[in-house]
Every structure is written in C-alpha cells, then in structure tokens.
Write an enzyme that holds these catalytic residues in place. Structure first.
Site, PDB file in Angstrom:
ATOM      1  N   HIS A 102       0.805  -1.403   0.098  1.00  0.00           N
ATOM      2  CA  HIS A 102       0.021  -0.192  -0.388  1.00  0.00           C
ATOM      3  C   HIS A 102       1.063   1.052  -0.060  1.00  0.00           C
ATOM      4  O   HIS A 102       1.603   1.176   0.747  1.00  0.00           O
ATOM      5  CB  HIS A 102      -1.091  -0.040   0.937  1.00  0.00           C
ATOM      6  CG  HIS A 102      -0.466  -0.281   2.724  1.00  0.00           C
ATOM      7  ND1 HIS A 102      -0.742   1.140   3.389  1.00  0.00           N
ATOM      8  CD2 HIS A 102      -0.394  -1.126   3.377  1.00  0.00           C
ATOM      9  CE1 HIS A 102       0.359   1.323   4.243  1.00  0.00           C
ATOM     10  NE2 HIS A 102       0.717  -0.339   4.181  1.00  0.00           N
ATOM     11  N   ASP A 104      -0.834   4.665   0.374  1.00  0.00           N
ATOM     12  CA  ASP A 104      -0.723   5.002   1.681  1.00  0.00           C
ATOM     13  C   ASP A 104      -0.187   5.589   2.952  1.00  0.00           C
ATOM     14  O   ASP A 104      -0.172   3.883   3.800  1.00  0.00           O
ATOM     15  CB  ASP A 104      -1.901   5.604   1.790  1.00  0.00           C
ATOM     16  CG  ASP A 104      -3.468   3.737   2.270  1.00  0.00           C
ATOM     17  OD1 ASP A 104      -2.036   2.829   1.825  1.00  0.00           O
ATOM     18  OD2 ASP A 104      -4.031   4.471   2.862  1.00  0.00           O
ATOM     19  N   ASP A 136       6.568   1.280   6.606  1.00  0.00           N
ATOM     20  CA  ASP A 136       4.674   0.774   6.057  1.00  0.00           C
ATOM     21  C   ASP A 136       4.473   1.756   5.501  1.00  0.00           C
ATOM     22  O   ASP A 136       3.958   2.950   6.027  1.00  0.00           O
ATOM     23  CB  ASP A 136       3.990   0.479   7.702  1.00  0.00           C
ATOM     24  CG  ASP A 136       3.151   0.740   7.909  1.00  0.00           C
ATOM     25  OD1 ASP A 136       1.803   0.185   6.337  1.00  0.00           O
ATOM     26  OD2 ASP A 136       2.066   0.703   8.942  1.00  0.00           O
ATOM     27  N   GLU A 170      -4.906   1.531   2.180  1.00  0.00           N
ATOM     28  CA  GLU A 170      -5.620   0.396   3.743  1.00  0.00           C
ATOM     29  C   GLU A 170      -5.511   1.139   4.287  1.00  0.00           C
ATOM     30  O   GLU A 170      -5.724   0.549   5.261  1.00  0.00           O
ATOM     31  CB  GLU A 170      -3.605  -0.020   2.974  1.00  0.00           C
ATOM     32  CG  GLU A 170      -3.510  -1.688   4.014  1.00  0.00           C
ATOM     33  CD  GLU A 170      -2.901  -1.357   5.276  1.00  0.00           C
ATOM     34  OE1 GLU A 170      -3.737  -2.515   5.969  1.00  0.00           O
ATOM     35  OE2 GLU A 170      -3.065  -0.847   5.264  1.00  0.00           O
ATOM     36  N   HIS A 232     -22.778  25.711  28.295  1.00  0.00           N
ATOM     37  CA  HIS A 232     -21.570  26.540  29.837  1.00  0.00           C
ATOM     38  C   HIS A 232     -22.565  25.638  30.436  1.00  0.00           C
ATOM     39  O   HIS A 232     -23.434  24.999  31.136  1.00  0.00           O
ATOM     40  CB  HIS A 232     -22.280  27.927  30.215  1.00  0.00           C
ATOM     41  CG  HIS A 232     -21.374  28.851  30.803  1.00  0.00           C
ATOM     42  ND1 HIS A 232     -20.578  28.091  31.874  1.00  0.00           N
ATOM     43  CD2 HIS A 232     -20.323  30.071  30.558  1.00  0.00           C
ATOM     44  CE1 HIS A 232     -20.137  28.904  32.226  1.00  0.00           C
ATOM     45  NE2 HIS A 232     -19.935  29.473  31.883  1.00  0.00           N
ATOM     46  N   THR A 334     -14.524  25.385  30.530  1.00  0.00           N
ATOM     47  CA  THR A 334     -16.080  24.753  31.177  1.00  0.00           C
ATOM     48  C   THR A 334     -17.213  24.927  30.345  1.00  0.00           C
ATOM     49  O   THR A 334     -17.766  25.060  30.047  1.00  0.00           O
ATOM     50  CB  THR A 334     -16.339  25.585  31.694  1.00  0.00           C
ATOM     51  OG1 THR A 334     -16.771  27.234  31.360  1.00  0.00           O
ATOM     52  CG2 THR A 334     -15.610  26.149  33.308  1.00  0.00           C
ATOM     53  N   ARG A 347      -9.978  -6.488  17.420  1.00  0.00           N
ATOM     54  CA  ARG A 347      -9.423  -7.018  16.919  1.00  0.00           C
ATOM     55  C   ARG A 347      -9.952  -8.485  16.953  1.00  0.00           C
ATOM     56  O   ARG A 347      -9.940  -9.480  17.680  1.00  0.00           O
ATOM     57  CB  ARG A 347      -7.422  -6.927  17.343  1.00  0.00           C
ATOM     58  CG  ARG A 347      -7.385  -6.191  17.297  1.00  0.00           C
ATOM     59  CD  ARG A 347      -6.482  -5.096  15.486  1.00  0.00           C
ATOM     60  NE  ARG A 347      -6.456  -4.396  15.522  1.00  0.00           N
ATOM     61  CZ  ARG A 347      -5.867  -3.463  14.504  1.00  0.00           C
ATOM     62  NH1 ARG A 347      -5.635  -4.020  13.055  1.00  0.00           N
ATOM     63  NH2 ARG A 347      -5.524  -2.625  14.163  1.00  0.00           N
ATOM     64  N   HIS A 449       2.516   3.784  12.558  1.00  0.00           N
ATOM     65  CA  HIS A 449       1.655   4.410  12.043  1.00  0.00           C
ATOM     66  C   HIS A 449       2.399   5.134  14.221  1.00  0.00           C
ATOM     67  O   HIS A 449       1.584   6.172  14.653  1.00  0.00           O
ATOM     68  CB  HIS A 449       0.885   3.446  13.695  1.00  0.00           C
ATOM     69  CG  HIS A 449      -0.279   2.384  12.454  1.00  0.00           C
ATOM     70  ND1 HIS A 449      -1.224   1.911  12.255  1.00  0.00           N
ATOM     71  CD2 HIS A 449       0.183   1.633  11.598  1.00  0.00           C
ATOM     72  CE1 HIS A 449      -1.339   1.759  11.532  1.00  0.00           C
ATOM     73  NE2 HIS A 449      -0.795   1.766   9.624  1.00  0.00           N
TER      74      HIS A 449
HETATM   75  N1  BES Z   1       1.298  -3.038   8.611  1.00  0.00           N
HETATM   76  C1  BES Z   1       0.215  -2.877   9.122  1.00  0.00           C
HETATM   77  C2  BES Z   1      -0.213  -4.111   8.924  1.00  0.00           C
HETATM   78  C3  BES Z   1      -0.073  -5.015  10.374  1.00  0.00           C
HETATM   79  C4  BES Z   1       0.298  -3.916  11.667  1.00  0.00           C
HETATM   80  C5  BES Z   1       0.842  -6.061  10.169  1.00  0.00           C
HETATM   81  C6  BES Z   1       0.661  -4.512  13.017  1.00  0.00           C
HETATM   82  C7  BES Z   1       1.617  -6.303  11.742  1.00  0.00           C
HETATM   83  C8  BES Z   1       1.345  -5.869  12.668  1.00  0.00           C
HETATM   84  C9  BES Z   1      -1.066  -2.240   8.131  1.00  0.00           C
HETATM   85  O1  BES Z   1      -0.933  -1.791   7.209  1.00  0.00           O
HETATM   86  C10 BES Z   1      -2.311  -1.771   9.004  1.00  0.00           C
HETATM   87  O2  BES Z   1      -1.793  -1.031  10.346  1.00  0.00           O
HETATM   88  N2  BES Z   1      -3.547  -1.531   9.202  1.00  0.00           N
HETATM   89  C11 BES Z   1      -4.656  -1.596   9.153  1.00  0.00           C
HETATM   90  C12 BES Z   1      -5.481  -2.478   8.642  1.00  0.00           C
HETATM   91  C13 BES Z   1      -7.586  -1.527   8.848  1.00  0.00           C
HETATM   92  C14 BES Z   1      -7.287  -0.045   8.766  1.00  0.00           C
HETATM   93  C15 BES Z   1      -7.984  -2.512   8.547  1.00  0.00           C
HETATM   94  C16 BES Z   1      -4.575  -2.058  11.110  1.00  0.00           C
HETATM   95  O3  BES Z   1      -4.320  -3.273  11.306  1.00  0.00           O
HETATM   96  O4  BES Z   1      -4.987  -0.868  12.471  1.00  0.00           O
HETATM   97 ZN    ZN Z   2       1.098  -1.433   6.196  1.00  0.00          ZN
END
Ligand code: BES
Ligand code: ZN
Length: 479
Positions: A102, A104, A136, A170, A232, A334, A347, A449
C-alpha cells in the site's frame, strides 16, 4: 529447478552497490504525504500513485489502473486513489508470484512529538531511516521495485513473472479493493501461483520471521447526541444529560483496564488453543524486554512474554481510540459538548465473524445505554470490518521464504502471527485459492503508525535482497 547461486550472489552485490540510490528513492516517496484518511491530503495519495506509475514505466512493468470510484469521508465525496495492477514478465514456463503493497500512509504531524519533520527522510547516527511510511509500507514496495532494477542492471531475467497490486487506501479500510480482486481473480490474477505481502514486522529487532496469521478488525463509532448546541457548564451543569458522561460510562463497560472484553458473546467463537500451538511459543526469539523496547515503557499487562504474544496474536482485544467533539485543547474551557462520537475497535481472531461481532456490540451498547435512563440519543455504527487470516505454513511458498531468509541472514526465521490486520490477505487467499505469505522487511521497534517511524538502512537493503532471493527460491519449488 535449482536456484542459481551465481545469479543470486550477483544480485546481492548489485543491491549493496546501489544502496544509496535506494535510500534516495525512499527519500523521494516519503516526501509525498499520501495520508489516505485526511481529506486535504487526498491529492497527495494520487501524487504517490503517479510516482509509482512513472516508476513502473521506467522499469518496463506493464500496468493497468482500476478506478474504485468515490466514497464519503468527513462530509465530502472523494475520489478513491487508483489501484495499480502490474506485470513484469509473462513467460508461461515460469511461476507467477503476486505481490501486494500500500502506498498510502498514516497521518503524521511534527507536533505529535516527532523529533524531525515526518515527511523528510533523515538517516540518523544509528543508520535508521526516519520518516512516515519508511517501514509501512513504502520501503517494502520499493524493495520489490529495487529488486527488478538490480536484475535489469545485471542483464538478468527475473526467475518468475511478477504480478503486482498496489493500493492507496489500506490505512483507511481498503475501500473498493475487494471488488477489484474478486473481479480480476479470473482476469489480471488468473495465472498467479502464490502471493507474498511485505507489510508487517519482525517479532524483535534482530531475527527475521515469516508470518502466517493476522487478526481481523471491526471498527465502531458510538455517536451520543444531547443538547442542540454546546453549553456552559456553569449555566447548564446539573440540569442536562451530558453526552460525554454517557459516553464515558459506555466506554467503561466495554473493556477492563486489564484488557478483558466485557461484551457478552464476544469470546464465544474464539478457537481453543491447541497443544501444537502452545508448543510453538517457547522457541520464539522474544522476551518482555523486546516488547518494552518496542513501546518505550514497561506497562505491559502480562508478566510472561508468552501470554503477551497470545494476547497480541490469538485472542481478541478491544481498544478505545478517541472522542470526536470532545474538548481537547490546552486550557480549562468549561464547556458541555453537545455531541460526541466515541471510536473503538475490536481485533478479531479465528473463528470470530464480523456479523456476529456486530450483533453482540450493537445489542450490548443499546442495552447498557438504556440502563442510564438518559434522554440523549445513541447510535452505534460499524465503520469497517475485516476477518482474521491464518494460512498453512507447510506450503512450498513458506519453504521458499524460509530458504530466502537463510540465504540472506544465515538464520532460520521464526514463524509468527501478527496482531495487526491487512484484510486483503484473506481476500487474496479466498478469491485466488492460492497460498499467501507475509514476509516482513522492518523490525518490531520501527514504530509504524507512531511518531519517529523508521526503517533501518540494513533492513531496507537486506530486505531488498530478501524479496529478490524469495523470488528465486519460489521459482525453485515444486507446486
Ligand atoms: N502494516 C499494517 C498491518 C500490521 C499491523 C501488520 C501490525 C502487523 C502488525 C497495516 O498498514 C495496518 O496498519 N493496517 C490497519 C488495517 C485497518 C485500517 C483495516 C490496522 O491493522 O490497523
Ligand atoms: Zn501497512
């Protein structure tokens, strides 16, 4: 066919020789902030697609574009970035390997705590190439392209036909991709013999691995609406049902601080742990300190590294991600926010199914909300869902990958699963009925990330060798 060690050694030498060119290439693509979840940066995702098309043309890769159409995001109708399907070599006598990546990336702002500008690749004194997308997944995509280039420079044919699928959504749910894959299963992908995806990470920082499982993901938003406008708290505190108070209560009913999911029915379909699986954990090159290094802290739930891995790979988890509409700036405003949207995801693992997860989640949140006696309105919605994936690692595709690791790194790889999700993995497996393998380039500490995402120069360069060596090794397998 036996693997031609001479050709491979020439290829390795060429990769070593060209490594600075590869780093400059990575610098070029990291500079394109192709963040798929940011409306204002969508043109940059397209720019990254253009960069790839130009690169494929330069490398004589035949390609077609599949346009997934439009989607709705943050109140805008947006064009989805192109799905790029490539082919390098169409020799019926050779195997055909499909690779996916991917282009992006996740959002990144210097203010998030990056030490350097996230979209300017820097190489630090540790040989880390720091920048958003380095590991990534731009580094791994370039790895495949660098391998093609190195072969061309040597006048060497690739030992397989290389079929490619690159997408730009992705990180944002791969919208439109499944339809394209299903439609092309008997089209662009019809000759594919095996699939390889480089989009995950080593288990630690020193030993390579090959990966046969991923968790699925079901992502939710809970919108709670109350007053017609922000209020408020001095004037209206004590007189209205506050959306944020309702949301905090609901959030507290989803998961305990020890990570136990409180939603009834969620654990029902989790596959029981087998003896063989239990036995697979102790030999892995992993301990708690590896985990602590990857998170820059020691606040792990489990005291045993094996329990930690089970918690990451083979049991579901629920994470709270954020609250839209909540006051989040510095200072002490506030305000009573009128509407808040809580985000969380689950997950999932075999044999959980998204539809059943949805049912459990929606029913439970509505029941818990009803108990509050609040006059606010709640709405629960699943934003996207992907199923978990497990492949059979006895397949020659895995033998090829293990041989490639041994050639490049002189060690036998660990066999791992992952806690993250790449929903397209299962789509490929189901639609093409071919074996799928994950072959990571980066390390556990890369911080995908997160802030200061990096890919070590050695992982990038040895990883390019690994991807090329894998193609040679697959060509030598019988299947
Ligand atoms: N490269 C990751 C997938 C990944 C994350 C592999 C951690 C191994 C360990 C991929 O780019 C990703 O972050 N995928 C998302 C998918 C979701 C948005 C559907 C994820 O896992 O949050
Ligand atoms: Zn990835």
């Amino acid at each position: 066919m036996t693997v031609n060690a001479d050709s491979l050694n020439q290829f390795f030498a060429q990769v070593d020789k060209d490594q600075n060119i590869y780093v400059e290439r990575l610098r070029e693509v990291v500079a394109i902030p192709s963040v798929s979840s940011d409306v204002s940066l969508r043109p940059q995702v397209f720019a990254m697609g253009e960069w790839l098309k130009k690169e494929l043309t330069r490398l004589n890769v035949e390609y077609v574009i599949r346009d997934p159409g439009t989607h709705e995001m943050d109140g805008h109708t947006l064009q989805l970035p192109p799905i790029i399907l490539g082919y390098y070599g169409r020799d019926p006598a050779k195997k055909t390997v499909l690779v996916y990546g991917h282009y992006d990336v996740q959002p990144a702002l210097k203010e998030d705590g990056w030490a350097t500008e996230p979209f300017e690749l820097i190489e630090n004194e540790k040989g880390e190439l720091v920048g958003r997308g380095s590991t990534d997944d731009k580094g791994p995509i370039l790895g495949w392209l660098n391998a093609i280039e190195a072969h061309q420079k040597l006048g060497l044919e690739l030992p397989v036909n290389l079929c490619m699928c690159f997408e730009g959504m992705e990180e944002n749910g791969s919208e439109g991709l499944d339809d394209v894959i299903n439609a092309e299963a008997k089209g662009w992908f019809k000759d594919v013999d095996a699939v390889c995806i480089s989009d995950n990470y080593w288990l630690g920082d020193s030993k390579p691995c090959i990966t046969y499982g991923l968790r699925g993901i079901s992502y939710y938003k809970i919108a709670i609406k109350g007053p017609g406008r922000d209020l408020h708290s001095g004037v209206f505190g004590g007189t209205v049902h506050e959306p944020m108070t309702d949301l905090a209560y609901i959030f507290s009913k989803l998961v305990t601080p020890k990570g136990e999911i409180l939603i009834p029915g969620i654990m029902d379909d989790v596959a029981p742990l087998t003896d063989a699986e239990e036995a697979s954990y102790p030999p892995l090159d992993f301990d708690l300190s590896t985990l602590h290094k990857a998170i820059d802290a020691e606040n792990t739930i489990h005291d045993s590294h094996i329990d930690a891995l089970k918690g990451r790979w083979r049991y579901p988890s629920l994470s709270l991600h954020g609250i839209e509409g909540a006051f989040s700036a510095p200072g002490a405003k506030t305000v009573i926010p009128a509407k808040v949207i809580g985000k969380f995801s689950i997950r999932s693992v075999p044999n959980m199914v998204p539809e059943k997860i949805d049912q459990c989640v929606v029913k439970y949140i509505n029941e818990e909300f009803a108990k509050l006696g609040s006059k606010n309105v709640v709405e629960v919605e699943c934003l996207h869902a992907g199923k978990p994936w497990v492949a059979s690692f006895e397949h020659p595709n895995y033998v090829a990958a293990a041989n490639a690791v041994e050639r490049v790194f002189k060690v036998k790889p660990d066999l791992t699963r992952e806690g993250g999700s790449i929903p397209v993995t299962l789509t490929f497996q189901d639609a093409l009925q071919k074996n799928v393998l994950l072959l990571p380039m980066g390390r556990s500490s890369d911080g995908a990330h997160s802030i200061n995402e990096k890919l070590d120069r050695s992982n990038y360069i040895e990883g390019t060798k690994l991807l090329g060596a894998y193609l040679w090794e697959v060509s030598g397998q019988k299947f």
